[in-house]
Design an enzyme around this catalytic site. Structure first.
Site, mmCIF file in Angstrom:
data_model
loop_
_atom_site.group_PDB
_atom_site.id
_atom_site.type_symbol
_atom_site.label_atom_id
_atom_site.label_comp_id
_atom_site.label_asym_id
_atom_site.label_seq_id
_atom_site.Cartn_x
_atom_site.Cartn_y
_atom_site.Cartn_z
ATOM 1 N N ASP A 48 123.353 21.512 107.601
ATOM 2 C CA ASP A 48 122.921 20.160 107.933
ATOM 3 C C ASP A 48 123.763 19.102 107.230
ATOM 4 O O ASP A 48 124.034 18.030 107.780
ATOM 5 C CB ASP A 48 121.447 19.974 107.562
ATOM 6 C CG ASP A 48 120.528 20.878 108.373
ATOM 7 O OD1 ASP A 48 121.005 21.445 109.375
ATOM 8 O OD2 ASP A 48 119.345 21.015 108.018
ATOM 9 N N GLY A 49 124.186 19.391 105.998
ATOM 10 C CA GLY A 49 125.004 18.438 105.259
ATOM 11 C C GLY A 49 126.331 18.154 105.930
ATOM 12 O O GLY A 49 126.882 17.049 105.805
#
Length: 375
Positions: free
Chosen positions: A104-105
């Site tokens: 997700d980062g």
């Protein structure tokens, strides 16, 4: 847009589809750093795009300096054919399509590279959680890329928040934040996909900030801080602080207090597009600190305003199946949402589930009748 009955019509999420007005020629590859497991997928995909699809591939300049990557012979052979950029260089008119390799980062980082319009994003799950990365690289990445490049894909538009710092009494503070742009000589401006977090930082005192919505004073936040999040961010830090999980297609902004010094201060949801202002209360014993998607941490001092509203530039993410299926699949697989052992039915000797239910209903009816008193 109104229908024939004069009522507002709601767009079907399944109707959002990717349409290329011209064949995409340039693609940006964003990969997770400090992870050797990403190297092989990264090499495979850039080789495929450059040699087989004949596309212009951009990567971050720092990628070319990675020691682990430079040890691969495959990379030396294709390194010279890659295009690079550095820092916050404007990529708006150069990139047609984005591929993220990581967690997700990685998607959050890709979003931060574009302060205005964002190209469509295809995210492969090669990280830890993967709530925002629905595709598996092992599921024949070539077929997935080919389908997307041909325009055969559904989209989910994930809203972002535009965040601006201004002085309380400055001329800029009287201009709606949605009308401010980079030409306004702003000291600081950020786009966030998940959330803005206001907290007390290193201070031992309560975070004490005043909250305004559409120019109206709403309340003072006294506690460890406040989370202002998008629907996408509702399943990140906000949900850990007690917020509801909101589907990305819902036009809203979530306000979630962090350990408030009041039992009645519950999370609230406000309409997308409202302007939110945060300022340190005059009575505050210290300043506050602000972070944007977990980065760019800076101090909010007395006399400054943090202004937040829904940005006009969302992040168009490619769906694996569709908006609804992808979201609930992620809730189940990543968060184990509502996972528990199934309750056992009433099954006794010589009884089936249906007969036990009927027996229970009959018993309850008899009980109710025997206790009924005519008035």
């Amino acid at each position: 847009m109104k229908n024939s009955a004069g009522l507002m019509s709601i767009q079907d999420p399944a109707s959002l589809r990717l349409t290329w007005y011209k064949s995409p020629a340039t693609i940006l590859i964003i990969k997770k750093i400090y992870d050797e497991n990403i190297i092989r997928p990264f090499l495979e995909i850039i080789t495929y795009l450059v040699q087989e699809r004949h596309m212009i591939v951009y990567v971050e300049a720092s990628i070319l300096q990675e020691e682990i990557l430079c040890q691969y012979d495959d990379f030396d052979q294709i390194k010279s054919k890659l295009h690079t950029f550095e820092g916050m260089e404007d990529l708006t008119d150069r990139i047609d399509f984005i591929v993220c390799l990581g967690g997700d980062g990685t998607l959050l980082h890709a979003s931060g590279l574009f302060q205005t319009s964002v190209p469509p994003v295809l995210s492969f799950h090669l990280g830890s959680l993967g709530f925002l990365t629905p595709f598996e690289f092992s599921d024949n990445y070539k077929n997935i890329l080919s389908a997307v490049l041909q325009g055969n894909a559904k989209l989910s538009l994930r809203s972002r928040l535009k965040c601006v710092f201004t002085k309380v009494d400055s001329d800029l503070s009287r201009i709606p934040v949605k009308h401010l742009d980079a030409a306004s000589k702003l000291s600081q401006s950020f786009m966030v996909l998940n959330e803005v977090v206001i907290d007390r930082g290193p201070s031992p005192y309560l975070c004490n900030v005043d909250l305004y919505i559409e120019g109206r004073y709403v309340t003072s936040v006294q506690g460890d801080g406040l989370i202002i999040s998008t629907p996408t961010g509702s399943t990140a830090y906000a949900v850990s602080a007690g917020a509801s999980m909101v589907h990305p297609s819902v036009p809203a902004i979530m306000l979630t207090p962090i350990c408030p010094h009041s039992l009645s201060f519950r999370p609230v949801i406000v309409p997308a597009g409202v302007e939110i202002k945060i300022m340190v209360s005059p009575e505050a014993r210290s300043t506050a600190w602000v972070s944007f998607d977990g980065r760019n941490r800076c101090e909010l001092v007395h006399g400054e305003l943090l202004r937040v509203t829904t940005a006009i530039y969302p992040v168009p993410c490619i769906c694996r199946d569709d908006q609804i299926s992808d979201w609930f699949d992620c809730l189940s697989t990543c968060m184990h949402w509502n996972v528990r052992h199934r309750q056992k039915p009433f099954i006794g000797i010589g009884m089936t589930p249906s007969s036990s239910t009927s027996s229970l209903v009959s018993h309850n009816s008899s009980f109710s009748d025997s206790n009924h008193v005519d008035c």
